[in-house]
Design a protein around this motif. Structure first.
Motif, PDB file in Angstrom:
ATOM      1  N   ASN A   1       0.820  -1.208   0.000  1.00 29.58           N
ATOM      2  CA  ASN A   1       0.000   0.000   0.000  1.00 29.58           C
ATOM      3  C   ASN A   1       0.855   1.260   0.000  1.00 29.58           C
ATOM      4  O   ASN A   1       0.521   2.243  -0.662  1.00 29.58           O
ATOM      5  N   ILE A   2       1.946   1.253   0.740  1.00 30.35           N
ATOM      6  CA  ILE A   2       2.849   2.405   0.741  1.00 30.35           C
ATOM      7  C   ILE A   2       3.478   2.583  -0.636  1.00 30.35           C
ATOM      8  O   ILE A   2       3.561   3.688  -1.164  1.00 30.35           O
ATOM      9  N   TYR A   3       3.911   1.472  -1.245  1.00 30.65           N
ATOM     10  CA  TYR A   3       4.554   1.556  -2.559  1.00 30.65           C
ATOM     11  C   TYR A   3       3.572   2.038  -3.627  1.00 30.65           C
ATOM     12  O   TYR A   3       3.935   2.804  -4.520  1.00 30.65           O
ATOM     13  N   ASN A   4       2.318   1.596  -3.548  1.00 34.10           N
ATOM     14  CA  ASN A   4       1.302   2.011  -4.520  1.00 34.10           C
ATOM     15  C   ASN A   4       0.716   3.375  -4.211  1.00 34.10           C
ATOM     16  O   ASN A   4      -0.208   3.824  -4.876  1.00 34.10           O
ATOM     17  N   GLN A   5       1.203   4.019  -3.165  1.00 32.37           N
ATOM     18  CA  GLN A   5       0.762   5.334  -2.712  1.00 32.37           C
ATOM     19  C   GLN A   5      -0.706   5.333  -2.308  1.00 32.37           C
ATOM     20  O   GLN A   5      -1.388   6.340  -2.407  1.00 32.37           O
ATOM     21  N   SER A   6      -1.212   4.190  -1.862  1.00 33.45           N
ATOM     22  CA  SER A   6      -2.541   4.129  -1.280  1.00 33.45           C
ATOM     23  C   SER A   6      -2.499   4.714   0.128  1.00 33.45           C
ATOM     24  O   SER A   6      -3.485   5.222   0.633  1.00 33.45           O
TER      25      SER A   6
ATOM     26  N   LEU B   1      -0.287   7.470   2.113  1.00 35.42           N
ATOM     27  CA  LEU B   1       0.700   8.526   1.907  1.00 35.42           C
ATOM     28  C   LEU B   1       1.354   8.886   3.229  1.00 35.42           C
ATOM     29  O   LEU B   1       0.681   9.107   4.234  1.00 35.42           O
TER      30      LEU B   1
ATOM     31  N   GLN C   1       4.117  11.506   5.154  1.00 36.17           N
ATOM     32  CA  GLN C   1       4.726  12.827   5.026  1.00 36.17           C
ATOM     33  C   GLN C   1       6.244  12.684   4.879  1.00 36.17           C
ATOM     34  O   GLN C   1       6.899  12.016   5.676  1.00 36.17           O
TER      35      GLN C   1
ATOM     36  N   SER D   1       9.260   9.508  -0.050  1.00 38.10           N
ATOM     37  CA  SER D   1       9.040   9.359  -1.486  1.00 38.10           C
ATOM     38  C   SER D   1       9.338   7.928  -1.912  1.00 38.10           C
ATOM     39  O   SER D   1      10.312   7.326  -1.460  1.00 38.10           O
ATOM     40  N   VAL D   2       8.500   7.373  -2.790  1.00 35.88           N
ATOM     41  CA  VAL D   2       8.707   5.989  -3.240  1.00 35.88           C
ATOM     42  C   VAL D   2       9.095   5.929  -4.713  1.00 35.88           C
ATOM     43  O   VAL D   2       9.075   4.859  -5.302  1.00 35.88           O
ATOM     44  N   ASP D   3       9.463   7.042  -5.308  1.00 33.65           N
ATOM     45  CA  ASP D   3       9.871   7.006  -6.712  1.00 33.65           C
ATOM     46  C   ASP D   3      11.389   6.800  -6.808  1.00 33.65           C
ATOM     47  O   ASP D   3      12.119   6.918  -5.849  1.00 33.65           O
TER      48      ASP D   3
END
Length: 66
Positions: A48-53, A55, A57, A60-62
């Motif tokens: 979920n964190i990786y898919n930005q479900s 978020l 603060q 960044s996951v890119d």
């Protein structure tokens, strides 16, 4: 035939003492089920964190931030 040594005799007594015996009941199954469930929950949170479900603060996951 191989040689008998003191170390070999000691290891044989330690390693083969319960070979082939099955303890009746559930044993460690509930503990392993709990650990497996916690692992699945952890992996779902990471997904979920990786898919930005979810978020966070300042996180960044890119690949641009590497």
């Amino acid at each position: 035939m191989g040689q008998k040594t003191a170390l070999g005799s000691l290891l044989k007594r330690i390693g083969n003492s319960n070979q082939g015996k099955v303890v009746p009941g559930w044993g460690a199954t509930p503990v392993m089920a709990f650990v497996g469930a916690m692992l699945i929950i952890f992996l779902l949170i990471m997904l979920n964190i990786y898919n930005q479900s979810v978020l966070l603060q300042g996180f960044s996951v890119d690949w641009n931030g590497v």
